[in-house]
Write an enzyme that holds these catalytic residues in place. Sequence first.
Site, short mmCIF file in Angstrom:
data_model
loop_
_atom_site.label_atom_id
_atom_site.label_comp_id
_atom_site.label_asym_id
_atom_site.label_seq_id
_atom_site.Cartn_x
_atom_site.Cartn_y
_atom_site.Cartn_z
N HIS A 198 34.78 -18.31 -51.29
CA HIS A 198 35.65 -17.81 -52.36
C HIS A 198 35.71 -16.29 -52.35
O HIS A 198 36.72 -15.69 -52.68
CB HIS A 198 35.15 -18.31 -53.71
CG HIS A 198 35.46 -19.74 -53.93
ND1 HIS A 198 34.54 -20.64 -54.40
CD2 HIS A 198 36.58 -20.45 -53.70
CE1 HIS A 198 35.09 -21.83 -54.46
NE2 HIS A 198 36.34 -21.75 -54.04
N GLU A 440 46.01 -33.55 -32.62
CA GLU A 440 44.74 -32.82 -32.59
C GLU A 440 43.64 -33.61 -31.91
O GLU A 440 42.48 -33.21 -31.90
CB GLU A 440 44.33 -32.40 -34.01
CG GLU A 440 44.30 -33.52 -35.03
CD GLU A 440 43.95 -33.06 -36.44
OE1 GLU A 440 43.47 -31.94 -36.62
OE2 GLU A 440 44.18 -33.85 -37.38
N ASP A 464 41.05 -28.67 -34.15
CA ASP A 464 40.38 -29.89 -33.69
C ASP A 464 40.70 -30.19 -32.24
O ASP A 464 39.84 -30.68 -31.51
CB ASP A 464 40.78 -31.08 -34.57
CG ASP A 464 39.95 -31.12 -35.84
OD1 ASP A 464 38.73 -30.96 -35.73
OD2 ASP A 464 40.53 -31.30 -36.92
N CYS A 511 49.98 -25.78 -36.56
CA CYS A 511 49.38 -25.34 -37.82
C CYS A 511 47.89 -25.02 -37.68
O CYS A 511 47.22 -24.75 -38.67
CB CYS A 511 49.62 -26.35 -38.93
SG CYS A 511 48.83 -27.93 -38.61
C1 PEP Z 1 43.49 -28.31 -37.01
O1 PEP Z 1 42.64 -29.14 -36.67
O2 PEP Z 1 43.98 -27.47 -36.22
C2 PEP Z 1 43.98 -28.27 -38.40
C3 PEP Z 1 44.97 -27.49 -38.76
O3 PEP Z 1 43.35 -29.05 -39.30
P1 PEP Z 1 41.94 -28.71 -39.99
O4 PEP Z 1 41.56 -27.31 -39.64
O5 PEP Z 1 42.17 -28.94 -41.44
O6 PEP Z 1 41.06 -29.76 -39.36
MG MG Z 2 42.22 -30.83 -37.93
#
Ligand code: PEP
Ligand code: MG
Length: 589
Positions: A198, A440, A464, A511
């Site tokens: 935080h 992923e 991931d 993402c």
């Molecule tokens: C990822 O795995 O790239 C992703 C965006 O999901 P998280 O980081 O929430 O696992």
């Molecule tokens: Mg992920």
Amino acid sequence: MPEKNTAEIKLTGISASPGICIGKAYIVDREGVDVVEQYPVEENNINKEIKRFQTAVKHAKDELNRIIKNIPEELRQQAYILETHSLLLKDKMLYDRTIDTIRSERINAEWALKKVSSNLKTMFLDIADEYLRERAADIVQVSDRILRNLVGVETVNIAEIDKRVILVARDLSPADTSQINLGRIKGFITNLGGKASHTGIIARTLEIPAVLGLENATRIIKNDNILIIDGTTGTVIVNPTEATLIEFEDRRARYEEYKSLIGRSSHLPAETTDGIPLQAHGNIELPEEVFAVINYGGDGVGLYRTEFQYMNRPDFPTEDELFDKYKDVVEVMAPKSVTIRTLDINGDKALANQSVADEANPALGLRAIRYCLQKPDVFKTQLRAILRAAAFGNTRIMFPMISSYEEIVAAIRLLDEAAESLYRENIAFNRDIDVGIMVEVPSAVIMADVLAGAVDFFSIGTNDLIQYAMAIDRGNPLVAHLYHALHPANIRMIKHVADVAREKGIKVFMCGEMAGDPAYVPILLGLGMDELSMNPQSIPVVKSLIRSLSVAEAKTFITEVLKQPTVADVERLVRNTYGQILSAQMYTG
Ligand code: PEP
Ligand code: MG
């Protein structure tokens, strides 16, 4: 005589909030709380000891309420953290267990509390998920507040600091950071904390430079030492020489100029020099963060992580609770799109009162879509909430951790059943939304051509994907040096997914964290991403880079990148080809 330290020292920590500031150190000392006495309590004094604990909790609560009431306007959105702390004060795991420990072990309240909070902290630290791990800090901060009240330690009141300073602390609680007066505090650094803490989130909200996780900052730095914080690179310089000061003063001025320049154009769409539009979206975890996406000129929310509504509670959220959270974001963002990712959590992590250590390999375990497909009731509650929110704005739904075609079919069947049940109940909803998956897991990359037939878009989750493809635990510091987005294998996987998506006529987004690193933008353009989603603060610089690059050139560049055998070779090629544009755009030099 206080010790003198006058030589220039460079410290490196975790860059939590970008920017450069120069100023005098102000140490916020909290070490007193660590030393806790243990003494036995006689049977006939146990109830008195419990009362003493309850009174300290009550005082801690009153303190928090006062802070919440006086929270400055720019941090209003963060009041929820303090409200969570206020709830944690009476959390069964902390409150009841401390009372039980006083009673069963006949020991003083301070010791019982410290024992219970240390156990809780260890339990949280074992969790693989970074965000959940950071929540250990909340428990420590809450129990520290109670302890201070028990022991009667005076606390530095940050709101009362009347000089322009840089805060140096072991850790800063949300209650501390929420009192930061922007007119006074130039930046802060801490021994503890990570990017997802935080403290880091608040530093980014306030847009003041911050470096966390410095380990020894409070030991090395003395009050009034001159400090330079470079939050962009995670560097802190103590006692800078004249030459260093001049250099950083110059960097600071350039950075500020650059920030205002890119900030001015960030709200406009970004197009490459050869006229190809590329959208930059924001990743959010809490509904409130949608405002950061808007402020930074995001073209949408490309990843709404929904797991946080399931945490810190013994039960599952209701459909209405979820609907409210999703609707808020969708409405605020409309007509821009919001990509809601369904629950990406392990079952044990979802419920605060269950143990977390049952699976030997949680990252390979009952996570995300696997968990949801085994708990159709929990999943359908979320799907109904998303479909209902979709009636209020431009919504997409995205399934995480897909590793096979059957999982998509099963998830879509449940989505259809959720829509049918809403229809039967005459509740407003919208099923006409894009459905996508996160790519992923390596099997999804290999099966991309088949999976593309079942969905409207792919969103590549590099966080991931790199972990699973290269067998590197994303949270393990011992192998962190092997974890690299520019690994040729990662680039080849993204290329394959993007090519298949194009061939099959579906969109391909990214993402994962890779999408928010400006240094990777030329590669991502060349690979053919249709949309990038990142932490909101990165949006202006990424948009600015998009405007200075050409897709045609980036595509030629990628053919060369794909020939490189190692990360170092790829990096060299990026530097040689785009070094100038990158350093001009990022002001890292
Ligand atoms: C990822 O795995 O790239 C992703 C965006 O999901 P998280 O980081 O929430 O696992
Ligand atoms: Mg992920």
